[in-house]
Design a protein around this motif. Sequence first.
Motif, PDB file in Angstrom:
ATOM      1  N   ALA A 180       4.904  -7.855  12.808  1.00 48.39           N
ATOM      2  CA  ALA A 180       3.315  -6.672  13.029  1.00 48.39           C
ATOM      3  C   ALA A 180       3.277  -5.676  11.962  1.00 48.39           C
ATOM      4  CB  ALA A 180       4.043  -5.429  14.622  1.00 48.39           C
ATOM      5  N   ALA A 181       3.976  -5.377  11.521  1.00 42.18           N
ATOM      6  CA  ALA A 181       3.853  -4.234  10.327  1.00 42.18           C
ATOM      7  C   ALA A 181       3.109  -5.150   9.325  1.00 42.18           C
ATOM      8  CB  ALA A 181       4.496  -3.527  10.183  1.00 42.18           C
ATOM      9  N   ASN A 231      -5.364  -8.338  -0.313  1.00 43.08           N
ATOM     10  CA  ASN A 231      -4.249  -9.106  -2.050  1.00 43.08           C
ATOM     11  C   ASN A 231      -3.663  -7.903  -2.138  1.00 43.08           C
ATOM     12  OD1 ASN A 231      -7.294  -9.749  -2.617  1.00 43.08           O
ATOM     13  ND2 ASN A 231      -8.233  -8.416  -2.861  1.00 43.08           N
ATOM     14  N   LEU A 232      -2.760  -7.306  -0.698  1.00 49.26           N
ATOM     15  CA  LEU A 232      -1.908  -6.844  -1.599  1.00 49.26           C
ATOM     16  C   LEU A 232      -0.071  -7.375  -1.185  1.00 49.26           C
ATOM     17  CD1 LEU A 232      -0.111  -3.893  -2.041  1.00 49.26           C
ATOM     18  CD2 LEU A 232       0.168  -3.549   0.272  1.00 49.26           C
ATOM     19  N   GLN A 233       0.814  -7.557  -1.928  1.00 44.41           N
ATOM     20  CA  GLN A 233       1.861  -8.890  -2.055  1.00 44.41           C
ATOM     21  C   GLN A 233       2.988  -7.915  -1.084  1.00 44.41           C
ATOM     22  OE1 GLN A 233       1.555 -12.113  -2.739  1.00 44.41           O
ATOM     23  NE2 GLN A 233      -1.072 -11.353  -3.135  1.00 44.41           N
ATOM     24  N   SER A 287      -1.831  -6.297   5.808  1.00 46.70           N
ATOM     25  CA  SER A 287      -2.302  -7.686   5.004  1.00 46.70           C
ATOM     26  C   SER A 287      -3.693  -8.085   5.548  1.00 46.70           C
ATOM     27  CB  SER A 287      -1.928  -9.104   5.539  1.00 46.70           C
ATOM     28  OG  SER A 287       0.029  -8.843   5.097  1.00 46.70           O
ATOM     29  N   ALA A 288      -3.841  -7.284   6.894  1.00 47.89           N
ATOM     30  CA  ALA A 288      -5.493  -7.564   7.174  1.00 47.89           C
ATOM     31  C   ALA A 288      -6.373  -6.797   6.483  1.00 47.89           C
ATOM     32  CB  ALA A 288      -5.708  -6.668   8.918  1.00 47.89           C
ATOM     33  N   GLN A 332      -5.095   3.974   4.993  1.00 47.20           N
ATOM     34  CA  GLN A 332      -5.622   2.542   5.923  1.00 47.20           C
ATOM     35  C   GLN A 332      -4.809   2.808   6.926  1.00 47.20           C
ATOM     36  OE1 GLN A 332      -8.089   1.082   4.861  1.00 47.20           O
ATOM     37  NE2 GLN A 332      -7.919   1.751   3.222  1.00 47.20           N
ATOM     38  N   GLY A 333      -4.122   4.473   7.169  1.00 45.72           N
ATOM     39  CA  GLY A 333      -3.353   4.990   8.831  1.00 45.72           C
ATOM     40  C   GLY A 333      -2.135   4.105   8.670  1.00 45.72           C
ATOM     41  N   ILE A 334      -1.550   3.702   7.854  1.00 44.28           N
ATOM     42  CA  ILE A 334      -0.138   3.230   7.678  1.00 44.28           C
ATOM     43  C   ILE A 334       0.864   3.482   6.992  1.00 44.28           C
ATOM     44  CG2 ILE A 334       1.041   0.670   7.135  1.00 44.28           C
ATOM     45  CD1 ILE A 334      -1.664  -1.048   7.054  1.00 44.28           C
TER      46      ILE A 334
END
Length: 697
Positions: free
Chosen positions: A226-227, A237-239, A232-233, A193-195
């Motif tokens: 911001a990260a 579903n990631l906690q 989350s965007a 996702q580029g993160i």
Amino acid sequence: MKWSRGLGAGLLLFGALCVPVSADDSMSPVQDNRIRVAMFLDLGSTYKSTTPYVTLLPATELGAGPGTADGYKNWIQSAAGKQVKFSVNGFRIKALQTSDFSTAAAAAKKLQATNNKPFLFSEDAGGKTVYQLYTGLYATADEANKALSAVSGTLGSLLGSQKPEVRGKLYLSAGNFNSAYDAQSLRDQIHAQGIDAWEVLVPDAGDKPSYSVWIGEAATDAQLAAAKAAVSAKLPNLQLSPVEAASPALIIQSDVTSDLSTPVNTPFYMLTGTGAKLWVDAGPSGVTQIKERSSRKYRGGFEISMVNGQLALVNELPMEQYLYSVVGGEVSASWPLESLKAQAVAARSYAMFQSPTKFNVAGVVDTTLSQVYSGVGAEADSIIQAVDSTAGEVLKSGGKVIEGLFSSNSGGMTADSSEVWGNPAPVYAAVPSTEDQVASASLKKWYHVLLSSGKTGYVREDNTKLTGASTAAGLKYLTVTASSTNVRPLPLIQSGVDPVAQMNPGDEAVVLEQVDESGSYAWIRGPFSSSQLVASMKGKVSSTIPSSITSLQVTKRGPSGRAVEVKANGQVLKVKYPDLFRSTFGSLPSTLFDIVETGRYTVQGAGGQTASATAASGTTVLSASGKSSLSGGGLVVMSGDGQARAVDQTNSFLFIGQGNGHGLGMSQWGAKGMADAGYDYQSILQHYYQNVTITKD
């Protein structure tokens, strides 16, 4: 080679709790006959030697993990002969990210020439390699922010549209896993996702770690928020949960900084956690090379932690193994065995005397601020024999171990403590050390000459021959035996210092005197101009410094003859302690010196009356041809015993001295001379240290 599922599983071989010598900071520097030596550490003005990471190359299998009060947890193992890097999680700048290695390497090379040192990492993002360039470490966020513009300016057009930003040690956890495979799978999803995301080793309930995936690397709470929003965007579903700041963990990365011509991956582990310590164990007989310490090799284990925002590296090893290197670093292995034994006992006493926290996480450092410690490269059979044959022996006075101070050469007389510190210490008194002269035995003699140009300098005797002619005053002439023979400003060869002049065969010069080559026993420094001395005095003299120095004199000496008071223009120069005169006057070898004002001489008349004179134009001189007036050039004056000296018209200050070091305690060259003469190590030590006993602890 990239970080992959296979690589992660292959590198991380987990074991049970292993027990190093010590992993807490409450230990003595000598516990169970072991010592802790700081190699990289930032204590500001007390001691500062920093590196953003350390590169270790073990000769045997190496294990590492978080230190505990009982030992350490063996989280990772690295094979013999394989490099591994370690760092600590502090403030840094992420400068650039690119899939083009040549661009990343070019940027790293630019940064290597600056104070902003680079780390270059390789990351596998969805099957594609991405290179991430960082700089650091920075002690504080403010320091990192101040470096941003410099980093941007250095990299220039290589950045494209990217902007360097400060990164820190705030993270969010995306979950813990029992296997590296599961953690790497999640990390790959986030990367896709580029993160940025990292695989991390974190504590589990037992001795083995769990695998975690972290995001963030934020310097501020706002940056972390911001990260979190970005993840989350894209992965709703990631906690995500905050990472416990105090918990020790190892962030796993792959470094390619070592070779900027082609990417060669090196395992890289970044220690994080407030107060966390990482223990690196090479086993009882292991030897480990540290690239950032001139690729020297060291025995023992290593503790890595963060002190004042920078990486701290401490080498912990048995005392006697430490001394194998220290004694070999302090004196020549070819010296007589009894002098090596004396050095071993003095060095052991010094190490045992030090406070456990003198250097925060260690009792000693590896430089001359403590004792020279250069690893196994300084060891030799004769040194090991000297250390082993005196094992445990120390110097004591009043039942307590003394510091066992020593210096290279005392110049014929050791220092009294009042001449160094300004106060008495009964162990250190001025005693004769005539054997110090052995330091000059192999050195050449030099001629101090006056050239036809009026300049003076020094020519080594083996490059000259006397012509047989003399001046009217009886001074001999010489010439040289080879073309372009250098006339040196001092009686020694100094690389990077231009000669005064050059002579060719047939050129003649007047011999003023013959002197020893400057070395550890006898030396000459200068001449220094007034402006040079004024600049050198700043920050060392507490009294007012004259704007221009016209006279400089030693006005008081201690028991050994060392300078304890100096006046400039008749004003006392106040220093914190007398030995500081060494640095006050431009790093002099010792304080056992005389000062010669090159533009001034003293005439003694009837009744012992003296008068000072200069070589200023118009001075009346008496020569073999009668009275005349000096109109330019140099002036040679002769003493009653025929000693000649050139006096110039631009007054400078020449320091002529003996000895090298503070002069307290044992003189290393004197100990050699005494051993040459048949003295044993106990006699040597009891000569140099007063009222001491040699005790085996």
